[in-house]
Motif scaffolding. Structure first.
Motif, PDB file in Angstrom:
ATOM      1  N   GLY A 298      36.382  87.750  50.935  1.00  0.00           N
ATOM      2  CA  GLY A 298      37.544  86.889  50.691  1.00  0.00           C
ATOM      3  C   GLY A 298      38.723  87.242  51.578  1.00  0.00           C
ATOM      4  O   GLY A 298      38.602  87.438  52.789  1.00  0.00           O
ATOM      5  N   THR A 299      39.868  87.347  50.941  1.00  0.00           N
ATOM      6  CA  THR A 299      41.101  87.652  51.667  1.00  0.00           C
ATOM      7  C   THR A 299      40.999  88.979  52.419  1.00  0.00           C
ATOM      8  O   THR A 299      41.480  89.103  53.555  1.00  0.00           O
ATOM      9  CB  THR A 299      42.267  87.696  50.656  1.00  0.00           C
ATOM     10  OG1 THR A 299      42.479  86.363  50.193  1.00  0.00           O
ATOM     11  CG2 THR A 299      43.538  88.227  51.259  1.00  0.00           C
ATOM     12  N   SER A 347      40.878  95.639  45.077  1.00  0.00           N
ATOM     13  CA  SER A 347      40.530  96.218  43.769  1.00  0.00           C
ATOM     14  C   SER A 347      39.716  97.496  43.900  1.00  0.00           C
ATOM     15  O   SER A 347      39.707  98.327  42.999  1.00  0.00           O
ATOM     16  CB  SER A 347      39.710  95.205  42.970  1.00  0.00           C
ATOM     17  OG  SER A 347      38.509  94.909  43.673  1.00  0.00           O
ATOM     18  N   GLY A 348      38.999  97.631  44.989  1.00  0.00           N
ATOM     19  CA  GLY A 348      38.093  98.770  45.141  1.00  0.00           C
ATOM     20  C   GLY A 348      36.874  98.651  44.251  1.00  0.00           C
ATOM     21  O   GLY A 348      36.095  99.600  44.118  1.00  0.00           O
ATOM     22  N   THR A 350      34.957  95.436  44.112  1.00  0.00           N
ATOM     23  CA  THR A 350      34.192  94.221  44.406  1.00  0.00           C
ATOM     24  C   THR A 350      32.723  94.572  44.642  1.00  0.00           C
ATOM     25  O   THR A 350      32.395  95.381  45.518  1.00  0.00           O
ATOM     26  CB  THR A 350      34.802  93.506  45.635  1.00  0.00           C
ATOM     27  OG1 THR A 350      36.135  93.137  45.270  1.00  0.00           O
ATOM     28  CG2 THR A 350      34.018  92.280  46.026  1.00  0.00           C
ATOM     29  N   THR A 353      31.198  94.315  48.191  1.00  0.00           N
ATOM     30  CA  THR A 353      31.703  95.341  49.118  1.00  0.00           C
ATOM     31  C   THR A 353      31.054  96.695  48.790  1.00  0.00           C
ATOM     32  O   THR A 353      30.622  97.419  49.686  1.00  0.00           O
ATOM     33  CB  THR A 353      33.247  95.428  49.022  1.00  0.00           C
ATOM     34  OG1 THR A 353      33.760  94.114  49.186  1.00  0.00           O
ATOM     35  CG2 THR A 353      33.829  96.346  50.066  1.00  0.00           C
ATOM     36  N   VAL A 396      45.539  85.753  40.645  1.00  0.00           N
ATOM     37  CA  VAL A 396      44.172  85.862  41.170  1.00  0.00           C
ATOM     38  C   VAL A 396      44.173  85.742  42.697  1.00  0.00           C
ATOM     39  O   VAL A 396      43.396  86.400  43.391  1.00  0.00           O
ATOM     40  CB  VAL A 396      43.258  84.800  40.501  1.00  0.00           C
ATOM     41  CG1 VAL A 396      41.958  84.642  41.262  1.00  0.00           C
ATOM     42  CG2 VAL A 396      42.979  85.199  39.058  1.00  0.00           C
ATOM     43  N   GLN A 405      47.563  95.028  53.488  1.00  0.00           N
ATOM     44  CA  GLN A 405      46.339  95.468  54.190  1.00  0.00           C
ATOM     45  C   GLN A 405      46.545  95.337  55.694  1.00  0.00           C
ATOM     46  O   GLN A 405      46.224  96.250  56.471  1.00  0.00           O
ATOM     47  CB  GLN A 405      45.144  94.583  53.790  1.00  0.00           C
ATOM     48  CG  GLN A 405      44.572  94.879  52.422  1.00  0.00           C
ATOM     49  CD  GLN A 405      43.600  93.790  51.950  1.00  0.00           C
ATOM     50  OE1 GLN A 405      43.552  92.690  52.499  1.00  0.00           O
ATOM     51  NE2 GLN A 405      42.836  94.089  50.915  1.00  0.00           N
ATOM     52  N   LEU A 483      41.847  79.449  52.560  1.00  0.00           N
ATOM     53  CA  LEU A 483      41.330  80.008  51.297  1.00  0.00           C
ATOM     54  C   LEU A 483      42.359  79.838  50.180  1.00  0.00           C
ATOM     55  O   LEU A 483      42.018  79.458  49.056  1.00  0.00           O
ATOM     56  CB  LEU A 483      40.980  81.495  51.492  1.00  0.00           C
ATOM     57  CG  LEU A 483      40.531  82.258  50.240  1.00  0.00           C
ATOM     58  CD1 LEU A 483      39.285  81.632  49.626  1.00  0.00           C
ATOM     59  CD2 LEU A 483      40.253  83.727  50.554  1.00  0.00           C
ATOM     60  N   LYS A 484      43.638  80.125  50.499  1.00  0.00           N
ATOM     61  CA  LYS A 484      44.678  80.006  49.461  1.00  0.00           C
ATOM     62  C   LYS A 484      44.727  78.580  48.926  1.00  0.00           C
ATOM     63  O   LYS A 484      44.753  78.359  47.725  1.00  0.00           O
ATOM     64  CB  LYS A 484      46.070  80.382  50.008  1.00  0.00           C
ATOM     65  CG  LYS A 484      46.290  81.832  50.359  1.00  0.00           C
ATOM     66  CD  LYS A 484      46.413  82.764  49.177  1.00  0.00           C
ATOM     67  CE  LYS A 484      45.087  83.309  48.771  1.00  0.00           C
ATOM     68  NZ  LYS A 484      44.681  84.601  49.230  1.00  0.00           N
TER      69      LYS A 484
HETATM   70  O1  M6R Z   1      39.461  93.203  45.506  1.00  0.00           O
HETATM   71  P1  M6R Z   1      38.941  92.679  46.808  1.00  0.00           P
HETATM   72  O2  M6R Z   1      39.926  92.742  47.904  1.00  0.00           O
HETATM   73  O3  M6R Z   1      37.649  93.338  47.203  1.00  0.00           O
HETATM   74  O4  M6R Z   1      38.612  91.164  46.533  1.00  0.00           O
HETATM   75  C1  M6R Z   1      37.978  90.381  47.507  1.00  0.00           C
HETATM   76  C2  M6R Z   1      37.982  88.920  47.129  1.00  0.00           C
HETATM   77  O5  M6R Z   1      37.305  88.709  45.932  1.00  0.00           O
HETATM   78  C3  M6R Z   1      39.420  88.380  46.995  1.00  0.00           C
HETATM   79  O6  M6R Z   1      40.152  88.581  48.165  1.00  0.00           O
HETATM   80  C4  M6R Z   1      39.395  86.886  46.675  1.00  0.00           C
HETATM   81  O7  M6R Z   1      38.919  86.169  47.776  1.00  0.00           O
HETATM   82  C5  M6R Z   1      40.785  86.401  46.245  1.00  0.00           C
HETATM   83  N1  M6R Z   1      40.668  85.438  45.221  1.00  0.00           N
HETATM   84  C6  M6R Z   1      41.559  85.828  47.379  1.00  0.00           C
HETATM   85  O8  M6R Z   1      42.785  85.301  47.006  1.00  0.00           O
END
Ligand code: M6R
Length: 608
Positions: A298-299, A347-348, A350, A353, A396, A405, A483-484
């Motif tokens: 994602g982001t 979040s660490g 996912t 990931t 979210v 980041q 994405l946003k």
């Molecule tokens: O906690 P993470 O950075 O690993 O999360 C990754 C994606 O799930 C997260 O960036 C998601 O795409 C968000 N909803 C984006 O706004």
């Protein structure tokens, strides 16, 4: 981001009030909690790691004597979330206690000096130096508590909101601020200090906002504001706050997402105060690795994509950004002991990931982590990790954690460039100076452009689809803008490197089709203008994110949003994404969707 609270009350039990207030501040951090009160010339402390309810169940946080005290809810930055690192921290003689929100940058140096003078430290935090330094000044220079706090703060660099109590002057709380929020609440029978108004709002709606460089002496019947520099008195009357409890939680913003977009200047300032040691260590690993994969979802993946341009352009280091869920399939067989994986996850936790990290670990690759959550799984499996220090993100949609980041990754790219001797010292100095200005530039974009973006959302709210295009590093910005918009406003959108749009996607364009171009004035600008012309020729409505005063693109665009001048291309995604975050937010609001709780999504995706 942590939460601090203090209560000086004429009667009753301060601990109970502090406990309830910390619950209201829990959104600021929740890995440890603690309280300290004063009663009959003694200091009483309870603290532990864990959520407030868990710690309360174990220790009973209401059961501390006295009607004056301080409390803290922690979001770990320096030092793991352990009991010993929980606040309050105390001096050697157990006479002074402090709670702190912020980062003391020069703590290592100050700690060494204090240790040489015989002070014994119990924790790994930066905060503990504050209390030992106050102790040192009280003892050695015979200062009053207020004088000692002021002197200590003059010797410290970094950000802070602190509250200090002491058995030496048991009738007061001294609090102070620099770059971390601090407000005073004035009740009938008590005076409070807190990181945020909601902490005391059920008790009083009279609030005094404290400014940088000020300290406040709080007693149970009043407050006195002074300048830290010279203890000069500052007169400021309380303001009446008319927020509902729901508004209070979001500090007056209608949604957490908007609050978090506005928090970006502060979050970026914190990210610019990372510990040198970890940045240096990670740079060494990135330098030595035979191949570097930047893995995320994602982001966070968009941050990796931008980072791959930073590493390549600045440090001549090729890196491979890859969507985590594809990693094992694409590289699972070839990754090896000489590979390094930099996993980026707010979040660490996912699952995709972590699965990629597991696949790489299995083949003995080196794992580096960039996350916002100390103690998360990613921090536990990484050889070196960096905590980006953005504080909890509730919306979210990732906003402040994305720009933070990028800011960390830019710092790593700069260090790597320096290490590899790839750019001149002059250029490094210039880029470092620009990086320092980024929080202010982001603030300017928000202040100057928000109203205009609100109007644009009104104009485009019924459009059924969008294009987001950019070239070079702005491809990542375009992808993030898309994405946003998709995730919170539910508008289907396509993002491409602008040069690729003519290889297919352009067939979608018809008169009135909205195309957002991200066009900072970098080397790609000329080519981007060509792409704008192609789209215009087919009747597209061009919305351009441009550098202030870029008349040429202004004349081509139907609408434009301006960003400050003079931003180096490798840093451009940080300010250029802000209009896109705001646009997505206001589109969601215009279309009557709740931006904080988009359907079908979770903040942390823990399934594969
Ligand atoms: O906690 P993470 O950075 O690993 O999360 C990754 C994606 O799930 C997260 O960036 C998601 O795409 C968000 N909803 C984006 O706004």
């Amino acid at each position: 981001m942590c939460g601090i609270f203090g209560c000086a009350s004429k009667q009753g039990n301060a601990a109970k009030v502090i406990h309830a207030a910390l619950k209201r501040l829990e959104y600021r951090g929740y890995d440890s909690v603690g309280e300290a009160t004063l009663s009959e010339g003694k200091l009483f402390i309870k603290k532990d790691s864990g959520k407030i309810d868990e710690v309360h169940e174990k220790l009973n946080l209401d059961d501390l004597p006295g009607n004056l005290g301080i409390g803290h809810t922690r979001w770990a930055t320096h030092g793991a979330p352990l009991q010993v690192n929980a606040h309050p921290h105390i001096d050697c003689e157990e006479q002074i206690a402090v709670v702190h929100n912020g980062i003391i940058e020069n703590y290592a140096l100050v700690k060494k000096e204090l240790e040489d003078k015989g002070h014994v430290f119990r924790s790994k935090t930066d905060t503990e130096v504050i209390v030992h330094l106050i102790e040192e000044l009280v003892k050695q220079q015979n200062l009053t508590l207020v004088e000692a706090v002021a002197e200590a703060l003059k010797a410290l660099e970094g950000s802070y909101a602190i509250a200090v109590i002491s058995t030496l002057e048991p009738d007061k709380i001294i609090c102070a601020r620099n770059e971390s929020p601090l407000v005073v609440g004035v009740g009938e029978n008590a005076v409070y200090c807190a990181s945020d108004i909601p902490a005391f709002l059920p008790l009083t709606n009279k609030a005094v906002v404290i400014e940088d460089g000020e300290l406040v002496i709080i007693t149970n019947d009043g407050y006195e504001i002074q300048k830290i520099a010279d203890l000069r008195l500052v007169k400021r009357e309380p303001k009446i706050i008319d927020w509902t409890p729901e508004m209070a939680e979001k500090r007056g913003y209608p949604h957490f997402m908007l609050k978090e977009i506005h928090e970006q200047p502060l979050a970026l300032r914190n990210t610019l105060r990372l510990q040198e040691h970890y940045l240096e260590l990670m740079t060494t690993f990135l330098d030595r690795a035979k191949e570097v994969f930047l893995v995320a979802c994602g982001t966070s993946y968009h941050a990796c994509l931008a980072a791959s341009y930073m590493f390549s352009k600045l440090a001549y280091r090729a890196t491979y950004p890859i969507i985590a869920s594809e990693f094992a399939e694409q590289h699972g067989k070839s990754v090896n002991i000489e590979s390094t994986i930099l996993a980026v996850s707010q979040s660490g936790e996912t699952a995709d990931t972590l699965a990629a990290v597991e696949a790489a670990r299995h083949r003995a690759a080196t794992i580096l982590g960039l996350t916002n959550v100390i103690g998360s799984t990613l921090t536990r499996v990484s050889r070196v990790y960096i905590c980006q220090q953005s504080g909890p993100e509730i919306g979210v949609a990732a906003t402040k954690t994305f720009t933070a980041q990028l800011c960390v990754l830019a710092q790593l790219a700069l260090r790597l460039a320096k290490k590899r001797g790839k750019v001149s010292q002059d250029e490094i100095d210039f880029l470092e100076e620009k990086l320092e200005q980024i929080p202010n530039i982001v603030e300017n974009v928000i202040v100057k452009q928000e109203d205009k973006i609100k109007q644009l959302a009104r104009k485009y709210k019924d459009k059924r689809e969008f294009f987001f295009l950019g070239r070079g590093i702005s491809t990542a910005t375009a992808l993030e803008g898309r994405l946003k918009l998709m995730e919170i406003a539910y508008v289907p959108a396509i993002a491409y490197p602008a040069g690729e749009s003519k290889h297919g996607p352009i067939s979608l364009v018809e008169p009135g089709f909205p195309v957002v171009f991200v066009c900072p004035p970098d080397e790609t600008r000329k080519a981007v203008i060509g792409n704008i012309m192609e789209m215009k020729a087919r009747g597209a409505s061009i919305i351009a994110i441009i550098e202030e005063g870029d008349e040429e693109i202004k004349n081509l665009a139907e609408d434009f949003i301006e960003v400050d001048k003079g931003i180096p291309d490798i840093l451009s995604p940080i300010p250029y994404v802000i209009p896109l975050q705001l646009f997505a937010y206001y589109m969601a609001v215009e279309r009557s969707h709740d931006p904080d709780k988009p359907r079908n999504l979770a903040k942390s995706v823990t399934v594969k």
